[in-house]
Design a protein around this motif. Sequence first.
Motif, short mmCIF file in Angstrom:
data_model
loop_
_atom_site.label_atom_id
_atom_site.label_comp_id
_atom_site.label_asym_id
_atom_site.label_seq_id
_atom_site.Cartn_x
_atom_site.Cartn_y
_atom_site.Cartn_z
N ILE A 10 0.86 -1.18 0.00
CA ILE A 10 0.00 0.00 0.00
C ILE A 10 0.90 1.22 0.00
CG2 ILE A 10 -1.73 1.32 1.27
CD1 ILE A 10 -2.67 -1.35 2.49
N ALA A 11 0.66 2.12 -0.94
CA ALA A 11 1.39 3.37 -1.02
C ALA A 11 0.37 4.49 -1.13
CB ALA A 11 2.33 3.38 -2.22
N GLY A 12 0.41 5.40 -0.19
CA GLY A 12 -0.63 6.42 -0.15
C GLY A 12 -1.95 5.73 0.14
N TYR A 16 -1.47 -2.17 -4.31
CA TYR A 16 -0.78 -2.77 -5.45
C TYR A 16 -0.56 -4.26 -5.19
CZ TYR A 16 0.55 2.04 -6.66
OH TYR A 16 0.54 3.38 -6.97
N PHE A 17 -0.76 -5.09 -6.21
CA PHE A 17 -0.51 -6.52 -6.11
C PHE A 17 0.69 -6.91 -6.95
CE2 PHE A 17 -4.85 -6.77 -4.55
CZ PHE A 17 -4.72 -7.74 -3.57
N LYS A 18 1.43 -7.89 -6.47
CA LYS A 18 2.61 -8.41 -7.18
C LYS A 18 2.17 -9.06 -8.49
CE LYS A 18 6.98 -9.89 -7.19
NZ LYS A 18 8.09 -8.97 -7.29
N ARG A 33 -1.65 0.84 -13.47
CA ARG A 33 -0.31 1.41 -13.38
C ARG A 33 0.56 0.58 -12.44
NH1 ARG A 33 -1.03 7.19 -11.30
NH2 ARG A 33 -2.57 6.10 -10.09
N SER A 34 1.85 0.51 -12.76
CA SER A 34 2.78 -0.16 -11.85
C SER A 34 3.25 0.83 -10.79
CB SER A 34 3.96 -0.74 -12.63
OG SER A 34 4.69 0.29 -13.23
N PHE A 35 3.70 0.28 -9.68
CA PHE A 35 4.23 1.09 -8.59
C PHE A 35 5.58 1.66 -9.00
CE2 PHE A 35 6.86 1.41 -4.74
CZ PHE A 35 6.13 2.37 -4.07
N LEU A 36 5.74 2.96 -8.85
CA LEU A 36 7.00 3.61 -9.18
C LEU A 36 7.76 3.91 -7.89
CD1 LEU A 36 5.78 6.13 -11.90
CD2 LEU A 36 6.85 3.88 -12.23
N TYR A 37 8.97 3.38 -7.80
CA TYR A 37 9.82 3.58 -6.63
C TYR A 37 10.79 4.72 -6.92
CZ TYR A 37 13.29 2.73 -3.01
OH TYR A 37 14.15 2.87 -1.96
N GLU A 38 10.85 5.68 -5.99
CA GLU A 38 11.72 6.83 -6.14
C GLU A 38 12.72 6.86 -4.99
OE1 GLU A 38 9.53 10.47 -6.90
OE2 GLU A 38 7.89 9.30 -7.75
N PRO A 39 13.87 6.20 -5.15
CA PRO A 39 14.88 6.19 -4.09
C PRO A 39 15.55 7.56 -3.97
CG PRO A 39 15.75 5.12 -6.03
CD PRO A 39 14.32 5.45 -6.32
N PRO A 40 16.28 7.78 -2.88
CA PRO A 40 16.96 9.07 -2.69
C PRO A 40 17.91 9.45 -3.83
CG PRO A 40 17.00 7.79 -0.66
CD PRO A 40 16.45 6.90 -1.74
N GLU A 51 -1.58 -1.64 -9.64
CA GLU A 51 -2.80 -1.18 -8.95
C GLU A 51 -3.87 -2.29 -8.98
OE1 GLU A 51 -3.36 3.48 -9.82
OE2 GLU A 51 -3.69 2.14 -11.51
N LEU A 52 -4.64 -2.32 -7.95
CA LEU A 52 -5.76 -3.25 -7.86
C LEU A 52 -6.75 -2.94 -8.98
CD1 LEU A 52 -7.23 -5.42 -6.14
CD2 LEU A 52 -8.36 -3.53 -5.00
#
Length: 56
Positions: A10-12, A16-18, A33-40, A51-52
């Motif tokens: 869960i983001a926000g 999201y499911f694998k 949409r796929s989950f977008l990861y934004e590292p430092p 997304e579900l």
Amino acid sequence: MLDDLMFCLIAGETLYFKADGCNRPDFEAEERRSFLYEPPSGKTFAMSYYELPECL
């Protein structure tokens, strides 16, 4: 988690499911949409979580 495997996140307020080679086309057909990861480091990349679908 199930048996030490992460199958969703869960983001926000979004669930999201694998996805894998078997079910990824289903998520993409639903235009999820796929989950977008934004590292430092600042480089954003898509992870294999989608997304579900609205039908669920």
